[in-house]
Design a protein around this motif. Structure first.
Motif, PDB file in Angstrom:
ATOM      1  N   ALA A   8      50.409  40.620 147.681  1.00  0.00           N
ATOM      2  CA  ALA A   8      50.527  39.315 147.033  1.00  0.00           C
ATOM      3  C   ALA A   8      49.160  38.916 146.486  1.00  0.00           C
ATOM      4  CB  ALA A   8      51.027  38.261 148.032  1.00  0.00           C
ATOM      5  N   GLY A   9      49.171  38.169 145.390  1.00  0.00           N
ATOM      6  CA  GLY A   9      47.918  37.715 144.791  1.00  0.00           C
ATOM      7  C   GLY A   9      47.942  37.885 143.289  1.00  0.00           C
ATOM      8  N   SER A  10      46.772  38.150 142.710  1.00  0.00           N
ATOM      9  CA  SER A  10      46.643  38.300 141.266  1.00  0.00           C
ATOM     10  C   SER A  10      46.935  39.740 140.846  1.00  0.00           C
ATOM     11  CB  SER A  10      45.232  37.898 140.831  1.00  0.00           C
ATOM     12  OG  SER A  10      44.299  38.859 141.305  1.00  0.00           O
ATOM     13  N   ARG A  11      46.784  40.011 139.560  1.00  0.00           N
ATOM     14  CA  ARG A  11      47.043  41.356 139.049  1.00  0.00           C
ATOM     15  C   ARG A  11      46.157  42.396 139.742  1.00  0.00           C
ATOM     16  NH1 ARG A  11      49.005  43.295 133.889  1.00  0.00           N
ATOM     17  NH2 ARG A  11      48.336  45.444 133.536  1.00  0.00           N
ATOM     18  N   GLY A  12      44.905  42.030 140.022  1.00  0.00           N
ATOM     19  CA  GLY A  12      44.007  42.954 140.697  1.00  0.00           C
ATOM     20  C   GLY A  12      44.420  43.271 142.118  1.00  0.00           C
ATOM     21  N   VAL A  14      47.557  43.806 142.823  1.00  0.00           N
ATOM     22  CA  VAL A  14      48.814  44.554 142.679  1.00  0.00           C
ATOM     23  C   VAL A  14      48.608  45.901 141.990  1.00  0.00           C
ATOM     24  CG1 VAL A  14      51.140  44.499 141.668  1.00  0.00           C
ATOM     25  CG2 VAL A  14      50.139  42.401 142.610  1.00  0.00           C
ATOM     26  N   ALA A  15      47.844  45.907 140.898  1.00  0.00           N
ATOM     27  CA  ALA A  15      47.729  47.108 140.060  1.00  0.00           C
ATOM     28  C   ALA A  15      47.297  48.360 140.817  1.00  0.00           C
ATOM     29  CB  ALA A  15      46.779  46.829 138.886  1.00  0.00           C
ATOM     30  N   VAL A  33      57.484  48.670 145.578  1.00  0.00           N
ATOM     31  CA  VAL A  33      56.373  47.724 145.648  1.00  0.00           C
ATOM     32  C   VAL A  33      56.966  46.324 145.661  1.00  0.00           C
ATOM     33  CG1 VAL A  33      54.284  46.835 144.552  1.00  0.00           C
ATOM     34  CG2 VAL A  33      54.795  49.289 144.465  1.00  0.00           C
ATOM     35  N   THR A  34      56.664  45.572 146.707  1.00  0.00           N
ATOM     36  CA  THR A  34      57.170  44.216 146.864  1.00  0.00           C
ATOM     37  C   THR A  34      56.043  43.243 146.562  1.00  0.00           C
ATOM     38  OG1 THR A  34      58.797  44.897 148.513  1.00  0.00           O
ATOM     39  CG2 THR A  34      58.164  42.584 148.510  1.00  0.00           C
ATOM     40  N   TYR A 228      38.890  54.636 146.046  1.00  0.00           N
ATOM     41  CA  TYR A 228      39.709  53.740 145.222  1.00  0.00           C
ATOM     42  C   TYR A 228      41.102  54.300 144.965  1.00  0.00           C
ATOM     43  CZ  TYR A 228      35.684  50.800 144.082  1.00  0.00           C
ATOM     44  OH  TYR A 228      34.628  49.942 144.153  1.00  0.00           O
ATOM     45  N   TRP A 229      42.044  53.365 144.781  1.00  0.00           N
ATOM     46  CA  TRP A 229      43.384  53.661 144.269  1.00  0.00           C
ATOM     47  C   TRP A 229      43.442  53.043 142.882  1.00  0.00           C
ATOM     48  CZ3 TRP A 229      44.349  50.667 149.192  1.00  0.00           C
ATOM     49  CH2 TRP A 229      44.163  51.487 150.314  1.00  0.00           C
ATOM     50  N   TRP A 230      43.715  53.863 141.874  1.00  0.00           N
ATOM     51  CA  TRP A 230      43.639  53.384 140.493  1.00  0.00           C
ATOM     52  C   TRP A 230      44.991  52.916 139.987  1.00  0.00           C
ATOM     53  CZ3 TRP A 230      38.838  52.656 139.921  1.00  0.00           C
ATOM     54  CH2 TRP A 230      37.891  53.545 140.439  1.00  0.00           C
ATOM     55  N   PRO A 231      45.014  51.897 139.142  1.00  0.00           N
ATOM     56  CA  PRO A 231      46.286  51.463 138.542  1.00  0.00           C
ATOM     57  C   PRO A 231      46.978  52.619 137.822  1.00  0.00           C
ATOM     58  CG  PRO A 231      44.557  49.862 138.088  1.00  0.00           C
ATOM     59  CD  PRO A 231      43.879  51.049 138.718  1.00  0.00           C
ATOM     60  N   ALA A 232      48.291  52.604 137.855  1.00  0.00           N
ATOM     61  CA  ALA A 232      49.055  53.646 137.166  1.00  0.00           C
ATOM     62  C   ALA A 232      48.755  53.601 135.674  1.00  0.00           C
ATOM     63  CB  ALA A 232      50.544  53.437 137.406  1.00  0.00           C
ATOM     64  N   ALA A 233      48.526  54.763 135.095  1.00  0.00           N
ATOM     65  CA  ALA A 233      48.265  54.853 133.656  1.00  0.00           C
ATOM     66  C   ALA A 233      49.565  54.682 132.876  1.00  0.00           C
ATOM     67  CB  ALA A 233      47.618  56.193 133.316  1.00  0.00           C
TER      68      ALA A 233
END
Length: 415
Positions: A8-12, A14-15, A33-34, A228-233
Motif C-alpha cells: 500500500a502507498g504511492s506508485r513507488g 507498488v512498482a 499483487v494486492t 533492488y527489485w525493478w519495476p516490470a518493463a
C-alpha cells in the motif's frame, strides 16, 4: 505456489513488486499483487493478477491533512503528524485485508502492510515474508528513516529506532485489534505480535542494494538486504516523437521529476525555470502526480515515461528522493540533485550525497533558484559525481535481489 504480494502507498511502493512478481511467475508460481485500485493497470500490465485494496494515495495527499504533512516535511513534527494521520488510513486498510490470503500459499508483505498482514497469515495458517523497501528495524548504524540521516551515535540511533518502532506499533494497534476480531483471532496487542515475530526469526528481505545501504551488523538474524527489485518493463512502450527529437537535437538534458508527490508549492515551476536558465541546461520535466509544468525554450514536458528507458539518456536528475526514483537514478548511473519533501525522502537524499553521487540535499522548504542552479552545475561540472554514479550502477547491476526472495519462498514452504 500461489503467492500474494500485499502493498500500500504511492506508485513507488507498488512498482518494484511488479518486477518481483514477474520473477516469481517465471519460476513457476502464480502471483497476485494486492494494492490500491489506482494501480490495477500497472499490475496487470506486467502479466500479474490484481486484487484491490481500499484507499486512494493521490486523493489522500490532497486532503487538508495531506497538505499539512507536506508543509511539515520530515523531522520529528512531520513524523508525529504522519503517525497521527495514519491511524485513520490504517482502519480502512485493515478492512481491505480481511479477505487477503484466502487462496494463497504464501504472503509477501510490504513495510506498510506487514504489521496487519502478519495476523492475516496467522489466521490462514500460511507462511509470510516481509519484503521491505525501507530499513525500519532499530540499529545503531543510522536513525529511523523518517528522521532523516543525521546520526545520534550508535546508542542514540538504536534508542530512537526502538522509539519509532513503538510509535508505529501504537499507530497500527487499533486497526490490528479490529482486524484480528474480524478474523476470529485473540486480541493480542500488536507490540506482542512484533516481539513474537522477532523471536521466531520472521524473515524480512529488504529490496535495496547493500552497495547503497549495507546490512547493519546489529540486526537480528532473518533481516537481510538483498538488492533492488525493478519495476516490470513495458515491452510495448515507444517514445513519443517529440521526446526522441529533443534527446537527439542537443546535449543530454537534466530530468526533473517529483513522482507521486501530488502537493507541490505553487511557486515551484517558476523557481525551477529560473534555476534551469541560470544553470544553462536543457531539461525534461515529468508532470507526475503534481502536474508539474515548467516553461522555457529548452524545456520539454512529458507524462509517464519509463525511467529505465529515459534516465540513461540524461545528464542528471532533479528529484524528491523517493525510494523508487532514487533506485531508478542509481540503476541508470546518473548523478542527482535532491529536493526531499516528506517521509523517508530526506534519508535517501542524504544517503545519495554520502555516496558521492548527488549534491547535498536541498530541502523543499529552503529551496531557492540560486541554490538549485549551483547544485546542478556542481554535479555536471565535477566529473567525480558521474564517475561514482556509473561505478555504483555497475555494482548494482551485478546484484540479484530476486534470487533471495525465491530462496526464501522455497524455505518457508518446505517447513
Amino acid at each position: 505456489m500461489r503467492i500474494e504480494i500485499v502493498t500500500a502507498g504511492s506508485r513507488g511502493d507498488v512498482a518494484p513488486y511488479t518486477g518481483l512478481g514477474q520473477a516469481l511467475r517465471a519460476a513457476g508460481h502464480r502471483v497476485t499483487v494486492t494494492t490500491h485500485g489506482a494501480f490495477d493497470a500497472l499490475v496487470t500490465g506486467g502479466g500479474l493478477d490484481f486484487r484491490s485494496l481500499p484507499g486512494d494515495p493521490y486523493a489522500a495527499q490532497l486532503t487538508p491533512g495531506g497538505r499539512r504533512l507536506h508543509r511539515l516535511g520530515g523531522g520529528l513534527r512531520g513524523t508525529a503528524e504522519f503517525v497521527r494521520q495514519g491511524r485513520r488510513y490504517l482502519d480502512d486498510l485493515a478492512t481491505g485485508l480481511v479477505d487477503v490470503g484466502a487462496d494463497a500459499d504464501v504472503l509477501l508483505l510490504a513495510t506498510t502492510t506487514a504489521p496487519l498482514g502478519y495476523s492475516v497469515a496467522q489466521r490462514r495458517g500460511i507462511p509470510s515474508i516481509g519484503v521491505f523497501l525501507q530499513p525500519v528495524a532499530p540499529t545503531g548504524d543510522f536513525p529511523p528513516v523518517l528522521l532523516g540521516d543525521r546520526s545520534f551515535g550508535s546508542a542514540g540511533n538504536r534508542a530512537l529506532g526502538r522509539g519509532a518502532e513503538a510509535a508505529s506499533a501504537r499507530a497500527y494497534d487499533h486497526s490490528s485489534r479490529r482486524l484480528r476480531h474480524r478474523l476470529g483471532l485473540p486480541p493480542v496487542p500488536l507490540a506482542a505480535l512484533l516481539r513474537q515475530a522477532r523471536r521466531s526469526g520472521w524473515p524480512v528481505l529488504h529490496g535495496f542494494s547493500p552497495s547503497v545501504l549495507p546490512r547493519p551488523a546489529d540486526w537480528r538474524p532473518g533481516l537481510e538486504v538483498v538488492g533492488y527489485w525493478w519495476p516490470a518493463a513495458d515491452p510495448h512502450w515507444t517514445p513519443p516523437p517529440e521526446l526522441t527529437g529533443f534527446l537527439r537535437d542537443g546535449p543530454p538534458p537534466v530530468l526533473i521529476t517529483f513522482g507521486s508527490m501530488a502537493v507541490l508549492d505553487a511557486a515551484l515551476p517558476t523557481l525551477l525555470g529560473t534555476a534551469l536558465r541560470r544553470a544553462g541546461v536543457r531539461a525534461i520535466v515529468q508532470a507526475g502526480w503534481g502536474g508539474l509544468r515548467v516553461g522555457g525554450d529548452d524545456v520539454l514536458a512529458v507524462g509517464d515515461v519509463p525511467h529505465d528507458r529515459l534516465l540513461p539518456r540524461v545528464a542528471a536528475v532533479i528529484h524528491h528522493a523517493g525510494a523508487g526514483t532514487t533506485a531508478a537514478g542509481l540503476r541508470a548511473g546518473v548523478p542527482a540533485v535532491t529536493v526531499p519533501l516528506i517521509a523517508d525522502q530526506p534519508f535517501w537524499a542524504a544517503r545519495l550525497a554520502r555516496l558521492g553521487v548527488a549534491a547535498e540535499p536541498l530541502p523543499a522548504r529552503r529551496l531557492t533558484a540560486d541554490r538549485l542552479a549551483d547544485a546542478v552545475r556542481t554535479v555536471l561540472d565535477r566529473p567525480t559525481y558521474a564517475e561514482r554514479a556509473r561505478h555504483l550502477a555497475t555494482r548494482i547491476a551485478a546484484e540479484d535481489g530476486y534470487a533471495a526472495v525465491l530462496r526464501a519462498v522455497d524455505r518457508v514452504t518446505r517447513r
